[in-house]
Design an enzyme around this catalytic site. Structure first.
Site, PDB file in Angstrom:
ATOM      1  N   GLU A 134      -0.425  -1.279 -10.585  1.00 47.02           N
ATOM      2  CA  GLU A 134       0.259  -2.114  -9.447  1.00 47.02           C
ATOM      3  C   GLU A 134       1.573  -2.259  -9.356  1.00 47.02           C
ATOM      4  O   GLU A 134       2.149  -2.814  -8.543  1.00 47.02           O
ATOM      5  CB  GLU A 134      -0.594  -3.321  -9.440  1.00 47.02           C
ATOM      6  CG  GLU A 134      -2.043  -3.487  -9.443  1.00 47.02           C
ATOM      7  CD  GLU A 134      -2.551  -3.084  -7.902  1.00 47.02           C
ATOM      8  OE1 GLU A 134      -1.563  -3.265  -6.975  1.00 47.02           O
ATOM      9  OE2 GLU A 134      -3.549  -2.273  -7.739  1.00 47.02           O
ATOM     10  N   GLU A 161       1.027  -1.440   0.034  1.00 50.15           N
ATOM     11  CA  GLU A 161       0.056   0.015  -0.107  1.00 50.15           C
ATOM     12  C   GLU A 161       0.797   1.353  -0.144  1.00 50.15           C
ATOM     13  O   GLU A 161       0.488   2.352  -0.645  1.00 50.15           O
ATOM     14  CB  GLU A 161      -0.991   0.094   1.366  1.00 50.15           C
ATOM     15  CG  GLU A 161      -2.056  -1.016   1.147  1.00 50.15           C
ATOM     16  CD  GLU A 161      -2.808  -1.390  -0.024  1.00 50.15           C
ATOM     17  OE1 GLU A 161      -3.092  -0.184  -0.804  1.00 50.15           O
ATOM     18  OE2 GLU A 161      -3.145  -2.481  -0.477  1.00 50.15           O
TER      19      GLU A 161
END
Length: 772
Positions: free
Chosen positions: A587, A559
């Site tokens: 990502e 994260e």
């Protein structure tokens, strides 16, 4: 992350007028006051809750001196003065809508050269106005503990989302944009960034059916709105199993060598003939690990991985709505519609990528599962087999936990357990370690800041300012990391406010937080929230600590990878800043951070025992990681199965037989075809939440994982603290946000020119080079 389809822009900003400078100086004076009262170490504010509450003014026993030193201003969420209540959120939404309408009127009626030159910039400002409500509401409805706030967020989100979809089909806005881009006298004076964004916007207009008749455009708006609503309903129910308990005949469990202590904790039905095993809590999972009766394990596993019929209907409705929308846009499938503008440009390349990866992995996967097949064959008194197909046919998903546990009982390891390891990784240790890592590779650090009253939605939320050694404060991270009832169970990075340039005509900064560039111009500070659900443990009277498993350390690093992308991807225009980039590229920075989280050199620097302060030994980590990484290829193959399921739910067959399409039947048929840990019993597809947020793009995780692996080996394997290579990654990839072509970013980082153009060959190269 919700991506606004339209509205992206930016322009060269100049130094503000004197009156505007005064207003900004007043703003920065306030920000400076926050900085002056920042607490000490990051570790302390996460590991010492009483210290945090004391300095943050939450302790009723604060001394008068402490209360004076840490006197707090009153504000709303994220320092937005509107956001003190649900009604305030509605007011902010209405004010933003009014501002958007005023900007629209100006853009439609300004035919001057100046109006044309600033048109793309104003489209971006329009987008920012809408996104600061939409993204905010997306966050609030997922995280806020007050139901009234959640309801207000849902209402405002629906209103703004509908308004945004109307703009996406606005012919006049599209025609003006085309005239700007097609007029050499105007376009020659625009920056490269403006031209790039203008082209993206034009593509997005076309993707919304801008050239179709009004009825079709209206249908597009209706479908988009309905997809959003159904998708939100779907995502809200993915955590719930189909039933609260599953009945297991007492005779089956009593004769399955299950702990009597565990059985005594289970309730029975009225007749006393069946145990009622709850599908929540630890009991069912404990039984999966210890019950020798395969039929019982199968029943338990199926119940744990199933959802209600109503949830299946939500998924079916979502899939069919998407197919109808794609058909309306003259596409053969939703996957074809969705993959426009992505790194993988078409469904065939995506499916080829997944299949190549599967073919390269299946033998390794079968080899990893061989020990389960051997143990199960012995229990069933069947001959042992080394044939891949036979191994995969024998091993089912409800066997994995049971036989893994049995294997380790028969082959005891001297590796430490997860609990022992976690004592070295308090939440504070890990956040401090992340800050130290970012300082070394990027030249930025995380600095704790005291929040104003009303700035956060829970007293457990910590604010971290992101500080560049060259530029000062460049962004803000709100960390909502502790367990709380009603909170989303999935870790997430929420964009609350994107970075963008601030222009001379802007004077109202009451609802945003502002930073200053080295050249004296100003920018909107990116504001994000990291949400996890880590559980503190009481270790002494009135003292608790949050110990992280290594998997949770990896989650936090992941994260924070998104967070760094948001902070460092500072473009002039908000719609391409930070994580506003192609879905199959977004990502990459976060998955790269997972490599850092698994590196022994990083972990030994972070890991300090909570009691003694002793550094964790590398040998201890290596032994533990070896014992937990024995099913790596199996995990990769499982991810590939999910990616293929996502493609299957969004391919051309849906629209051709839409009335008869059955999501569960499709899911189970695919499971049988793909062979590994076959689930032809449950309706788990209804609990696959990423089907909403990553519809037709779930392959992104695997795709970016293969690229991240190559970048790790090229830049950081030799030295994870390399400033030279950190700067290289920042300069060639992170800083661009969504402006630069992702393939060009990757080619520059890897110094591999053949990747620049992307396409089938590049996709094949990435798939073949996958390292598990």
């Amino acid at each position: 992350m919700l991506r606004t389809i339209i509205l992206k822009a930016g322009s060269n900003a100049s130094i503000p007028s004197p009156s505007r400078q005064n207003k900004l100086l007043r703003f920065f004076a306030t920000a400076g006051a926050v900085s002056r009262t920042s607490p000490g170490s990051i570790k302390k504010i996460f590991d010492d809750n009483s210290y945090w509450r004391n300095i943050n003014g939450q302790d009723a026993n604060n001394s008068k001196i402490s209360q004076y030193l840490f006197k707090k201003n009153k504000t709303g969420l994220f320092k937005n003065p509107y956001l003190t209540s649900p009604d305030g959120l509605r007011k902010f939404s209405q004010v933003s809508l009014q501002q958007a309408q005023e900007l629209l009127d100006k853009m439609r009626n300004d035919f001057s050269e100046s109006g044309k030159l600033t048109y793309i910039m104003n489209l971006d400002r329009l987008s920012d106005t809408l996104c600061r409500v939409i993204d905010l509401c997306e966050f609030i409805r997922s995280t806020h503990p007050d139901d009234a706030f959640v309801r207000a967020a849902q209402d405002c989100h629906e209103q703004m989302f509908e308004f945004m979809n109307v703009l996406n089909t606005d012919v006049s806005l599209c025609n003006i944009l085309k005239s700007v881009l097609n007029n050499p006298e105007v376009s020659s004076k625009l920056s490269a960034e403006e031209l790039k964004v203008g082209k993206i916007l034009l593509d997005d207009f076309e993707k919304s059916g801008i050239y179709m008749n009004p009825d079709v455009r209206e249908k597009f708006i209706q479908l988009s709105q309905e997809i959003s609503l159904v998708g939100q309903e779907f995502i809200n129910h993915t955590d719930y199993p189909g039933s609260n308990s599953v009945k297991i005949p007492c005779k089956d469990l009593d004769n399955s060598k299950v702990s009597t202590f565990l059985l005594k904790q289970l309730n029975k039905d009225v007749k006393g003939q069946n145990y009622k095993v709850p599908t929540f809590g630890y009991a069912a999972y404990a039984l999966l690990k210890s019950c020798e009766n395969e039929m019982v394990r199968k029943k338990l596993w199926t119940a744990l991985h199933s959802c209600s019929d109503k949830q299946v209907k939500r998924l079916s409705h979502l899939i069919k709505l998407r197919a109808i929308l794609a058909n309306l846009m003259h596409k053969t499938s939703y996957a074809e519609y969705q993959l426009e503008g992505k790194m993988a440009k078409n469904p065939k390349d995506v499916q080829d990528f997944i299949l190549t990866l599967m073919n390269n992995t299946i033998e390794k996967t079968a080899n990893e599962l061989k020990f389960i097949a051997e143990l199960k064959a012995k229990d069933l008194k069947k001959p042992l087999t080394t044939n891949t197909d036979e191994i995969l046919k024998l091993v089912r998903p409800w066997d994995r936990d049971y036989y893994t546990g049995k294997y380790f009982q028969l082959n005891p390891s001297n590796s430490p357990n997860a609990k022992e390891i976690s004592y070295y990784f308090t939440l504070g240790n890990v956040i401090q370690g992340l800050s130290d890592l970012f300082q070394q590779i990027y030249g930025i650090r995380l600095e704790p800041a005291i929040t104003d009253e009303g700035e956060t939605w829970s007293p457990d939320v910590r604010r971290l300012n992101v500080i560049s050694e060259e530029e000062g404060i460049i962004g803000i991270i709100y960390c909502d990391l502790f367990e709380r009832n009603g909170k989303t169970s999935n870790p997430a990075h929420f964009t609350v406010c994107c970075s963008r340039q601030i222009y001379p005509s802007e004077t109202d900064f009451s609802t945003i937080q502002v930073g200053e560039n080295p050249d004296g111009t100003y920018f909107q500070l990116p504001v994000i929230s990291l949400v996890c659900n880590f559980s503190p443990i009481l270790i002494a009277s009135k003292k608790s600590l949050c110990f992280l498993q290594l998997s949770e350390v990896e989650t936090l690093f992941h994260e924070m990878g998104h967070a760094m992308h948001s902070m460092l991807g500072r473009t002039h225009m908000q719609n391409i800043s930070g994580t506003r980039c192609a879905t199959d590229f977004v990502e990459l920075p976060s998955i790269l951070m997972e490599h850092f989280a698994k590196d022994i050199r990083i972990l030994t620097k972070i890991g300090k025992h909570y009691g003694t302060g002793e550094t964790i030994q590398a040998d201890m980590l290596q032994r533990f990681m070896k014992s937990t990484n024995f099913l790596q290829n199996c995990e990769t193959y499982s991810q590939a199965k999910m990616a293929m399921l996502d493609q299957s739910f969004h391919d051309e067959k849906i629209i051709s037989d839409i009335d008869n399409f059955d999501v569960v039947e499709n899911y189970q048929a695919l499971e049988r075809r793909l062979k590994v840990l076959v689930d032809d019993q449950s309706n788990w597809c209804g609990r696959f939440g990423h089907l909403f947020g990553y519809g037709a793009t779930y392959y992104s995780y695997l795709f970016d994982r293969t690229i991240a692996s190559k970048i790790w080996y090229a830049l950081f394997e030799d030295d994870p603290y390399s400033r030279k290579n950190g700067d290289k990654f920042k300069k060639h990839l992170l800083k661009w946000g969504g402006l630069k072509d992702p393939w060009k970013c990757i080619a520059d980082v890897l110094e591999c020119p053949m990747l620049e153009k992307g396409g089938s060959d590049a996709m094949e190269f990435i798939a073949q080079s996958h390292k598990s």
